[in-house]
Design an enzyme around this catalytic site. Structure first.
Site, mmCIF file in Angstrom:
data_model
loop_
_atom_site.group_PDB
_atom_site.id
_atom_site.type_symbol
_atom_site.label_atom_id
_atom_site.label_comp_id
_atom_site.label_asym_id
_atom_site.label_seq_id
_atom_site.Cartn_x
_atom_site.Cartn_y
_atom_site.Cartn_z
ATOM 1 N N GLY A 68 57.205 73.238 51.908
ATOM 2 C CA GLY A 68 55.837 73.755 51.927
ATOM 3 C C GLY A 68 55.435 74.406 50.619
ATOM 4 O O GLY A 68 54.557 75.273 50.588
ATOM 5 N N ASP A 117 50.970 72.673 57.059
ATOM 6 C CA ASP A 117 51.664 73.388 55.981
ATOM 7 C C ASP A 117 50.883 74.636 55.567
ATOM 8 O O ASP A 117 51.447 75.724 55.445
ATOM 9 C CB ASP A 117 51.871 72.477 54.760
ATOM 10 C CG ASP A 117 52.936 71.420 55.018
ATOM 11 O OD1 ASP A 117 53.382 71.304 56.161
ATOM 12 O OD2 ASP A 117 53.307 70.715 54.064
HETATM 13 C C1 MEV Z 1 54.415 67.388 55.039
HETATM 14 O O1 MEV Z 1 55.032 68.667 54.925
HETATM 15 C C2 MEV Z 1 54.154 67.098 56.490
HETATM 16 C C3 MEV Z 1 53.494 65.754 56.761
HETATM 17 O O2 MEV Z 1 53.407 65.629 58.190
HETATM 18 C C4 MEV Z 1 52.124 65.647 56.155
HETATM 19 C C5 MEV Z 1 51.106 66.560 56.819
HETATM 20 O O3 MEV Z 1 51.321 67.061 57.911
HETATM 21 O O4 MEV Z 1 50.029 66.732 56.200
HETATM 22 C C6 MEV Z 1 54.355 64.602 56.263
#
Ligand code: MEV
Length: 313
Positions: free
Chosen positions: A100, A145
């Site tokens: 994150g 995130d």
């Molecule tokens: C990225 O940390 C997480 C994903 O699911 C992308 C998102 O949720 O925006 C891959």
């Protein structure tokens, strides 16, 4: 001078599936990115990024980071055409795919601008600014995130596919749970990996729907197991979530190897976390001692970095 911080996070359940409106569970970790903003006489913004990072991470993300900084500044309504700002980024969050770091950067910057320009933003508004910043990293962020980065703690999150505000609620545990986070040292582009999953989903919607239905059962069971502090069950569900992520092709050999090492050294569950195809994995430990043993085993067997964290309180 204005200052602000954003937490790092680990997705316990639901990366990628969360993009399509399925629930996800993320744990904020205590490591954070700090942004310091100071005004300067010349227009525009300059950046001094001294965050600790996996080799190559900052270089690979730089172009996206620039777009994201512009997005946050625009969202905050700050005009830099005459008087500009200098941004300094630091903190103890080690930047790697999956932790994150991009969201923590956006949230920390939004908080620092809020502080410097007295914008009077509450956390909801900071979270919105973080979301705008996240769009610099990929076009369709789910928002999980920036939400974990803004609020911290253990979060149940569901994206609104119509573009409305997401649903999120805090999950509180009776006791802390023990996590190990380890990095493959490889940096992935969230934009590319999310785009690739989308293409596969569009090519074969029945296949993706079937996997999504199974994932949905996993995450609902995981929420109950977390609330009951049934960590053995949480661990099993993490293992199954990892298999589904392998099926949608976002895991990779390096992640699978670290997951295996963690399990062989006492993890009750382990999976990749975040974007995948590099980045980080997480392991759930039954206690502090085992947590330390898993961390050491990962460090000795090729992880580019390993950290311990607790979540749930
Ligand atoms: C990225 O940390 C997480 C994903 O699911 C992308 C998102 O949720 O925006 C891959």
């Amino acid at each position: 001078m204005g200052q602000g911080a954003g937490f790092g996070k680990s997705i316990l359940f639901g990366e990628h599936f969360v993009v399509y409106g399925l629930p996800a569970i993320a744990a904020g970790i205590s490591s954070k990115t700090i942004a310091i903003v100071s005004r300067k006489d010349s227009p525009g913004w300059t950046l001094d990024d001294s965050r600790p990072a996996m080799p190559g991470y900052k270089e690979k993300k730089l172009d996206e980071q620039k777009v994201s900084i512009d997005n946050v500044i625009r969202f905050c309504g700050i005009d830099l055409s005459e008087e500009g700002i200098h941004i300094e980024l630091k903190g103890d969050l080690v930047c790697a795919s999956g932790i994150g770091a991009s969201a923590a950067n956006c949230v920390a910057l939004a908080r620092a601008l809020n502080d410097e320009y007295n914008l009077d933003f509450d956390d909801e508004k900071i979270n919105e600014a973080g979301y705008e910043g996240e769009k610099g990293y990929h076009g369709t962020p789910s928002g999980i995130d920036n939400t974990a980065s803004t609020f911290g703690g253990l979060v149940w999150f569901v994206r609104d596919l119509e573009g409305g505000p997401p649903t999120f609620e805090r999950i509180k545990l009776d006791r802390p749970a023990y996590l190990v986070i380890a990095s493959t040292g490889l940096t992935a582009s969230t934009k590319e990996v999310v785009g690739d999953v989308r293409a596969k989903k569009e090519e074969n919607p029945e296949w993706f729907d079937k996997i999504s239905r199974e994932y949905d059962e996993i995450v609902q069971d995981a929420k109950d197991a977390l609330i009951d502090y049934d960590m053995n069950k949480v661990g099993k569900l993490m293992n199954r979530n990892h298999e589904l992520l392998q099926e949608i092709t976002v895991s990779c050999q390096e992640l699978d190897r670290l997951v295996k090492i963690a399990r062989e050294n006492g993890a009750i569950g382990a999976k990749m976390t975040g974007t995948g195809r590099g980045g980080n994995m997480i392991a759930l430990a039954p206690d502090r001692e085992t947590q330390e043993r898993i961390k050491e085993a990962l460090e000795e067997n090729g992880a580019a970095g390993a950290w311990i964290a607790t979540f749930g309180l």
